[in-house]
Write an enzyme that holds these catalytic residues in place. Structure first.
Site, short mmCIF file in Angstrom:
data_model
loop_
_atom_site.label_atom_id
_atom_site.label_comp_id
_atom_site.label_asym_id
_atom_site.label_seq_id
_atom_site.Cartn_x
_atom_site.Cartn_y
_atom_site.Cartn_z
N SER A 52 0.82 -1.21 0.00
CA SER A 52 0.00 0.00 0.00
C SER A 52 0.86 1.26 0.00
O SER A 52 2.01 1.27 0.47
CB SER A 52 -0.90 0.02 1.24
OG SER A 52 -1.62 -1.18 1.36
N1 SAH Z 1 -0.82 -3.74 3.62
C1 SAH Z 1 -0.27 -4.65 2.66
C2 SAH Z 1 -1.17 -4.61 1.45
C3 SAH Z 1 -1.30 -5.90 0.79
S1 SAH Z 1 -2.43 -5.92 -0.57
C4 SAH Z 1 1.13 -4.16 2.33
O1 SAH Z 1 1.40 -2.98 2.59
O2 SAH Z 1 1.93 -4.92 1.80
C5 SAH Z 1 -3.76 -6.84 0.13
C6 SAH Z 1 -3.49 -8.27 0.45
O3 SAH Z 1 -4.72 -8.85 0.88
C7 SAH Z 1 -3.03 -9.13 -0.71
O4 SAH Z 1 -1.77 -9.68 -0.41
C8 SAH Z 1 -4.11 -10.24 -0.82
O5 SAH Z 1 -3.59 -11.52 -1.14
C9 SAH Z 1 -4.70 -10.22 0.58
N2 SAH Z 1 -6.05 -10.76 0.72
C10 SAH Z 1 -7.11 -10.62 -0.10
N3 SAH Z 1 -8.18 -11.28 0.41
C11 SAH Z 1 -7.79 -11.85 1.58
C12 SAH Z 1 -8.43 -12.66 2.58
N4 SAH Z 1 -9.72 -13.03 2.48
N5 SAH Z 1 -7.72 -13.06 3.66
C13 SAH Z 1 -6.41 -12.70 3.80
N6 SAH Z 1 -5.74 -11.96 2.89
C14 SAH Z 1 -6.42 -11.52 1.80
#
Ligand code: SAH
Length: 206
Positions: A52
Site C-alpha cells: 500500500s
Molecule cells: N498492507 C499490505 C497490502 C497488501 S495488498 C502491504 O502494505 O503490503 C492486500 C493483500 O490482501 C493481498 O496480499 C491479498 O492476497 C490479501 N487478501 C485478499 N483477500 C484476503 C483474505 N480473504 N484473507 C487474507 N488476505 C487476503
C-alpha cells in the site's frame, strides 16, 4: 517520506509518524523497485498484489487509535509492511494473508527485523481469527463488497475497524466502524483503491 505524511497529508499522531520512520520500507518491496520504496505510491509485490501507499498505511493506522495495550487483527498482510508498522504502535498483532508465498515472506521479514509481537498466518481472513478475539482494532487492507460479519463480531465494544468498502475498485471508500454498547457506528473517510478482498465474506472470484 515521513515529512510529506506530516506536512502534506496532515498525519498527526506522533506514534504513527515514528513507526513509519522506523520501519525500512525498502526491505518489503522487490529488489528491482527498492529505489522507489520511499516514494508516495503503492508498488507491485509478488503474486499480483501491491504494497500500500505510505499515506494509506499511515492514515489507516491513525484511524485505529492503537496503543501498546491494543490487540490488533490485520487482514491482507501482503508484504508485511503494514504489519510491521502496527507492531510498533500496538501490543500484539495477528495478521492473516491468503496467499501462502506472501504469508511466508511477510513472516520472515518481520522476524528478520526483530519484531516478535506480530505473527502472520495463511487463511481466509474474512472469517476473522476467533482464537485471539475480541480485538481492540481490526485493519483490512483489501476491498470488499461490505464489512465481513465475523470481523464485526470479533471487535471489542469500544473497538475500531478500518476497511475499504465498495461495489468496485473505482468506488471504494475507506470506512471506519466503531463498536459501542448500543451497536455499530459507520464513518466514511474518503476514496481509496485496494486489491479485492477474496473469501467467504468478501468477493468470491479471483
Ligand atoms: N498492507 C499490505 C497490502 C497488501 S495488498 C502491504 O502494505 O503490503 C492486500 C493483500 O490482501 C493481498 O496480499 C491479498 O492476497 C490479501 N487478501 C485478499 N483477500 C484476503 C483474505 N480473504 N484473507 C487474507 N488476505 C487476503
Amino acid at each position: 517520506m515521513v515529512e510529506r505524511l506530516r506536512d502534506h497529508y496532515e498525519i498527526r499522531d506522533p506514534r504513527v509518524l515514528e513507526a513509519l520512520t522506523e520501519v525500512p520500507r525498502h526491505l518489503f518491496v522487490p529488489e528491482a523497485l527498492q529505489g522507489r520504496a520511499y516514494g508516495d505510491h503503492a508498488l507491485p509485490i509478488n503474486a499480483n498484489q501491491t504494497i500500500s501507499q505510505p499515506y494509506i498505511v499511515a492514515r489507516m493506522t491513525e484511524l485505529l487509535e492503537a496503543d501498546k495495550t491494543s490487540r490488533v487483527l490485520e487482514i491482507g498482510a501482503g508484504s508485511g509492511y503494514q504489519t510491521a508498522v502496527l507492531a510498533r504502535v500496538a501490543g500484539q498483532v495477528y495478521a492473516i494473508e491468503r496467499i501462502p508465498e506472501l504469508a511466508r515472506e511477510a513472516q520472515s521479514r518481520i522476524r528478520g527485523l526483530g519484531i516478535y509481537n506480530a505473527t502472520v498466518k495463511c487463511f481466509d481472513g474474512t472469517l476473522g481469527w476467533a482464537a485471539h478475539a475480541p480485538y481492540d482494532c481490526v485493519l483490512v487492507a483489501a476491498g470488499g463488497p461490505e464489512v465481513p460479519e465475523p470481523l464485526l463480531a470479533q471487535l471489542k465494544v469500544g473497538g475500531r475497524l478500518v476497511i475499504p468498502v465498495g461495489a468496485s475498485r473505482e468506488s471504494q471508500r475507506l470506512v471506519r466502524v466503531l463498536r459501542t454498547e448500543e451497536g455499530y457506528q459507520h464513518e466514511e473517510h474518503g476514496p481509496c483503491a485496494f486489491v479485492p478482498l477474496i473469501g467467504r465474506y468478501g468477493w468470491n472470484n479471483e
